[in-house]
Design an enzyme around this catalytic site. Structure first.
Site, PDB file in Angstrom:
ATOM      1  N   HIS A  97      -9.872   2.346  -0.086  1.00  0.00           N
ATOM      2  CA  HIS A  97      -8.447   2.017   0.027  1.00  0.00           C
ATOM      3  C   HIS A  97      -8.004   1.512  -1.335  1.00  0.00           C
ATOM      4  CE1 HIS A  97      -4.596   0.833   1.182  1.00  0.00           C
ATOM      5  NE2 HIS A  97      -4.838   0.387   2.414  1.00  0.00           N
ATOM      6  N   PHE A 100       1.030  -3.077   4.026  1.00  0.00           N
ATOM      7  CA  PHE A 100       1.264  -4.459   4.452  1.00  0.00           C
ATOM      8  C   PHE A 100       2.754  -4.762   4.328  1.00  0.00           C
ATOM      9  CE2 PHE A 100      -3.093  -6.688   3.631  1.00  0.00           C
ATOM     10  CZ  PHE A 100      -3.630  -5.990   4.706  1.00  0.00           C
ATOM     11  N   GLU A 127      -1.749   4.195  14.413  1.00  0.00           N
ATOM     12  CA  GLU A 127      -1.385   5.453  13.759  1.00  0.00           C
ATOM     13  C   GLU A 127      -1.684   6.653  14.659  1.00  0.00           C
ATOM     14  OE1 GLU A 127      -2.021   7.843   9.505  1.00  0.00           O
ATOM     15  OE2 GLU A 127      -3.352   6.166  10.020  1.00  0.00           O
ATOM     16  N   CYS A 186       0.812  -1.224   0.000  1.00  0.00           N
ATOM     17  CA  CYS A 186       0.000   0.000   0.000  1.00  0.00           C
ATOM     18  C   CYS A 186       0.842   1.270   0.000  1.00  0.00           C
ATOM     19  CB  CYS A 186      -0.940  -0.004   1.200  1.00  0.00           C
ATOM     20  SG  CYS A 186      -1.910  -1.512   1.348  1.00  0.00           S
ATOM     21  N   HIS A 230      -2.925   7.910   6.921  1.00  0.00           N
ATOM     22  CA  HIS A 230      -3.271   6.676   6.215  1.00  0.00           C
ATOM     23  C   HIS A 230      -4.741   6.359   6.454  1.00  0.00           C
ATOM     24  CE1 HIS A 230      -2.441   2.914   4.181  1.00  0.00           C
ATOM     25  NE2 HIS A 230      -2.989   2.241   5.185  1.00  0.00           N
ATOM     26  N   THR A 282      -9.433   0.533   9.916  1.00  0.00           N
ATOM     27  CA  THR A 282      -9.400  -0.710  10.691  1.00  0.00           C
ATOM     28  C   THR A 282      -9.060  -0.392  12.149  1.00  0.00           C
ATOM     29  OG1 THR A 282      -7.049  -1.128  10.280  1.00  0.00           O
ATOM     30  CG2 THR A 282      -8.628  -2.019   8.672  1.00  0.00           C
ATOM     31  N   THR A 287       0.755  -8.438   7.719  1.00  0.00           N
ATOM     32  CA  THR A 287      -0.385  -7.533   7.537  1.00  0.00           C
ATOM     33  C   THR A 287      -0.537  -6.524   8.663  1.00  0.00           C
ATOM     34  OG1 THR A 287      -1.870  -9.126   8.603  1.00  0.00           O
ATOM     35  CG2 THR A 287      -1.675  -9.228   6.193  1.00  0.00           C
ATOM     36  N   LYS A 328      -9.573   8.140   2.655  1.00  0.00           N
ATOM     37  CA  LYS A 328      -9.977   6.798   2.213  1.00  0.00           C
ATOM     38  C   LYS A 328     -11.493   6.588   2.282  1.00  0.00           C
ATOM     39  CE  LYS A 328      -5.748   4.101   2.746  1.00  0.00           C
ATOM     40  NZ  LYS A 328      -4.821   5.208   3.044  1.00  0.00           N
TER      41      LYS A 328
END
Length: 356
Positions: free
Chosen positions: A283, A342, A259, A118, A248, A252, A215, A278
């Site tokens: 995404h 990832f 973050e 990503c 970002h 999730t 991940t 996003k």
């Protein structure tokens, strides 16, 4: 959301989203995605080549760059996660760079391909900056492109990373991400060679890999902070000079928590304005870093910051400000775009607003 930068910016400021139902026969956790209108074309390789070519040509046109004359110091740098290659055995046999060679031939530039999950779009910009600073290039067209496919939607369903509702970065009710597709490219030139007044200066880049897992990011946020340190050191700027961050913000539980904690610790009592796109773009995997860099540049240029789509109740204990339900104003001239990929990739890009 569109294919014109100013029009897309207006839709972001208006709080719109390109995420909508995309019916599938697959057993997906959520059938919503941010997709382009020609998503029904089964040849995803052709779609990716066309989408990338169109975006690169638009960037060249905007910068008034003529690439008809061969230039050994000009490069096209394209980042993608895995592009179209997951959707058939035949596609999977293609070398990763093959489709970028086709794009390069169509636009008349020497292509370079990279894939860092990503972070690919951001790392393409970072690589272009390095080539220019090291004297190997005078001009680089850098960015990322990615297309939706069945394999990606199934994979994120299996990983449990898809939202069951919609993508709400940093919201207390956030429950996952949703996928999108698109392309974004910027033209980097050595200062003094531009034929168009710049939108911004790219003043610093930083990258790290926390190697915590395939991940999941490092729970301590150390890799994120290292990328921020390196970007600001290259820019010769201090933390309290960063007024704006395009995060970002994948939506999730893990990524938003790690973050936001990294920002809390890194910026301390200084509260930058943080936004995320996003929820509007989805995404877009390998394209996300480039799209978000462009959104940051436009926010610096216009001094208007889009609201975070779907955000109503921010996570508790955030030590930074967020635009909620309406655009926010910023008077700062330094912004930072962070991408988390990832495989532990973290990439930070620092831009400074161009003031005539």
């Amino acid at each position: 959301m569109g294919d014109d930068v100013d029009a897309v910016t207006e839709r972001l400021l208006d709080g719109q989203s390109g995420i909508r139902p995309l019916p599938s026969e697959l057993r997906l956790k959520n059938d919503r995605a941010a997709y382009l209108e020609d998503v029904g074309n089964p040849d995803r390789k052709a779609r990716l080549i066309e989408l990338t070519t169109q975006s690169v040509k638009s960037a060249l046109s905007d910068a008034r760059i003529d690439v008809q004359t061969p230039n050994p110091h000009a490069f096209l740098i394209i980042g993608t996660s895995l592009g179209y290659r997951l959707d058939s055995e035949e596609f999977h046999q293609d070398p990763l760079h093959q489709w970028t060679d086709e794009v390069g031939a169509r636009v008349g530039m020497t292509p370079l391909a990279l894939s860092t999950a990503c972070s690919s779009g951001s790392d393409a910009i970072l690589l272009g900056a390095h080539l220019i600073r090291s004297g190997q290039a005078d001009l680089c067209v850098c960015g990322g492109a990615d297309v939706l496919g069945d394999a990606k939607r199934l994979a994120h369903t299996a990983l449990g990373t898809l939202s069951s509702t919609t993508l709400k970065s940093f919201d207390q009710s956030h429950d996952g991400t949703l996928l999108g597709e698109g392309a974004g490219f910027v033209v980097l030139q050595r200062q003094g060679l531009e034929r168009h007044k710049p939108y911004a200066y790219l003043v610093g880049c930083g990258a790290s890999n926390d190697a915590a897992g395939l991940t999941a990011p490092d729970e301590t946020g150390a890799g994120i902070r290292l990328a921020l340190d390196r970007a600001l050191a290259e820019a010769d700027l201090s933390r309290n000079q960063v007024s704006l961050i395009n995060a970002h913000g994948s939506g999730t539980h893990t990524n938003d928590r790690v973050e936001s904690a990294a920002y809390n610790e890194y910026f301390g009592d200084y509260h930058p304005l943080v936004f995320a796109t996003k929820g509007a773009f989805g995404h877009t995997l390998g394209a996300t870093g480039a799209l978000e860099a462009i959104a940051l540049i436009k926010a610096l240029q216009t001094q208007s910051v889009p609201p975070v789509f779907g955000l109503q109740q921010p996570l508790p204990d955030l030590e930074f400000d967020l635009p909620i339900q309406k655009p926010a104003r910023t008077r700062g001239n330094v912004g930072l775009s962070l991408t988390i990929g990832f495989g532990g990739f973290n990439t930070a890009l620092v831009f400074q607003r161009f003031d005539q």
